[in-house]
Write a protein that holds these residues in place. Sequence first.
Motif, short mmCIF file in Angstrom:
data_model
loop_
_atom_site.label_atom_id
_atom_site.label_comp_id
_atom_site.label_asym_id
_atom_site.label_seq_id
_atom_site.Cartn_x
_atom_site.Cartn_y
_atom_site.Cartn_z
N GLY A 92 -7.17 14.83 76.80
CA GLY A 92 -7.67 16.09 76.25
C GLY A 92 -9.04 15.94 75.66
O GLY A 92 -9.56 14.82 75.53
N GLY A 93 -9.62 17.04 75.35
CA GLY A 93 -10.95 17.01 74.74
C GLY A 93 -11.24 18.32 74.04
O GLY A 93 -10.59 19.34 74.32
N GLY A 94 -12.18 18.27 73.17
CA GLY A 94 -12.52 19.49 72.45
C GLY A 94 -13.66 19.29 71.50
O GLY A 94 -14.20 18.19 71.36
N GLY A 95 -14.04 20.36 70.86
CA GLY A 95 -15.13 20.27 69.89
C GLY A 95 -15.14 21.46 68.96
O GLY A 95 -14.50 22.47 69.24
N SER A 96 -15.85 21.31 67.90
CA SER A 96 -15.98 22.44 66.97
C SER A 96 -17.38 22.45 66.37
O SER A 96 -18.06 21.42 66.34
N ASN A 97 -17.78 23.61 65.94
CA ASN A 97 -19.12 23.77 65.38
C ASN A 97 -19.06 24.79 64.24
O ASN A 97 -18.40 25.81 64.34
N ALA A 98 -19.75 24.45 63.17
CA ALA A 98 -19.81 25.38 62.04
C ALA A 98 -21.26 25.63 61.69
O ALA A 98 -22.07 24.70 61.70
N ARG A 99 -21.59 26.87 61.42
CA ARG A 99 -22.98 27.24 61.09
C ARG A 99 -22.97 28.10 59.84
O ARG A 99 -22.24 29.11 59.79
N PRO A 100 -23.74 27.73 58.82
CA PRO A 100 -23.76 28.56 57.61
C PRO A 100 -24.36 29.94 57.90
O PRO A 100 -25.36 30.05 58.61
N VAL A 101 -23.72 30.97 57.38
CA VAL A 101 -24.13 32.34 57.66
C VAL A 101 -24.70 33.01 56.41
O VAL A 101 -25.73 33.68 56.48
N ALA A 102 -24.04 32.80 55.30
CA ALA A 102 -24.50 33.47 54.07
C ALA A 102 -23.97 32.77 52.83
O ALA A 102 -23.07 31.93 52.91
N VAL A 103 -24.57 33.12 51.73
CA VAL A 103 -24.11 32.63 50.43
C VAL A 103 -23.75 33.86 49.59
O VAL A 103 -24.55 34.79 49.47
N VAL A 104 -22.56 33.86 49.07
CA VAL A 104 -22.11 34.96 48.21
C VAL A 104 -22.32 34.52 46.77
O VAL A 104 -21.78 33.49 46.35
N GLU A 105 -23.10 35.30 46.06
CA GLU A 105 -23.42 34.95 44.68
C GLU A 105 -22.84 36.01 43.74
O GLU A 105 -23.10 37.20 43.91
N VAL A 106 -22.07 35.56 42.80
CA VAL A 106 -21.49 36.48 41.81
C VAL A 106 -22.08 36.09 40.46
O VAL A 106 -21.85 34.99 39.95
N GLY A 107 -22.88 36.97 39.93
CA GLY A 107 -23.52 36.68 38.64
C GLY A 107 -23.56 37.89 37.75
O GLY A 107 -22.81 38.86 37.97
#
Lengths: 149, 94
Positions: A92-107
């Motif tokens: 078998g084989g596979g892969g994954s990828n993650a890409r930052p999209v946004a930052v949620v800021e609560v202040g």
Amino acid sequence: MSEQPVDMDRHYTRAEEIVAELGEKLFGAARNSAVYSQPITQGDILVITAAEVVAGGGYGFAAGMGPRQRAFAAEGEETKKEETGAGVGGGGGGGSNARPVAVVEVGTQGVQVHPIIDRTKLGIALFTTLGAMCMAFMRMSRGRREMGG
Amino acid sequence: MKKSIPILQWRTAEAEPIQVGDRRITAVSQALVLRLPFGGFVWNRPAWVTVEQGGQLRRIWIIDYTRLILWGLGLLSLVFGLLAFEGGTKNKRR
């Protein structure tokens, strides 16, 4: 010499276990926690990062049995053929990828979403598009020149 | 009886709400899950954040600008590619 018979059921069970394990890992990317990070607090500000996750994979296994003819004969005896043979294989084989999209800021100012733009990816895509546009223009202008000449 | 799992799923999942002062924040994600007998594919993206404050519910969308621009550039390439192809075939016909 005697050979151990191949326990096909055991091999199948193990292969099924591996497939289930891989599937669990692959489809684990669909969880909410795969996209959002744990909240980080710094003073009055709470930050959560959000990322896009893409994962894919494939696997397979197969087993087969067939005659593996092995001739043997003692002196003065008729040749006998032993018909045994089996095999199990998989991969078998596979892969994954993650890409930052946004930052949620609560202040103190409220809840704000700050987008993250992947400049490297966009730069590569922009150059590819410009290349395609240049080629298109060249092809069109060459055609016009051929017609004029 | 074994429960059948759909091949293609569009899931919306909510995280555990976080209480910050008088605000209650819930992060929501959306995932496309493709299950095949020999593998699968998962695309999971952040969708929006729900903010609950003083009995009011507000939804803040998380827009993926990188993906939007990439799609735009892709479409632009396609349009120019088609124009070039069209121009080339027209010239040949003449």
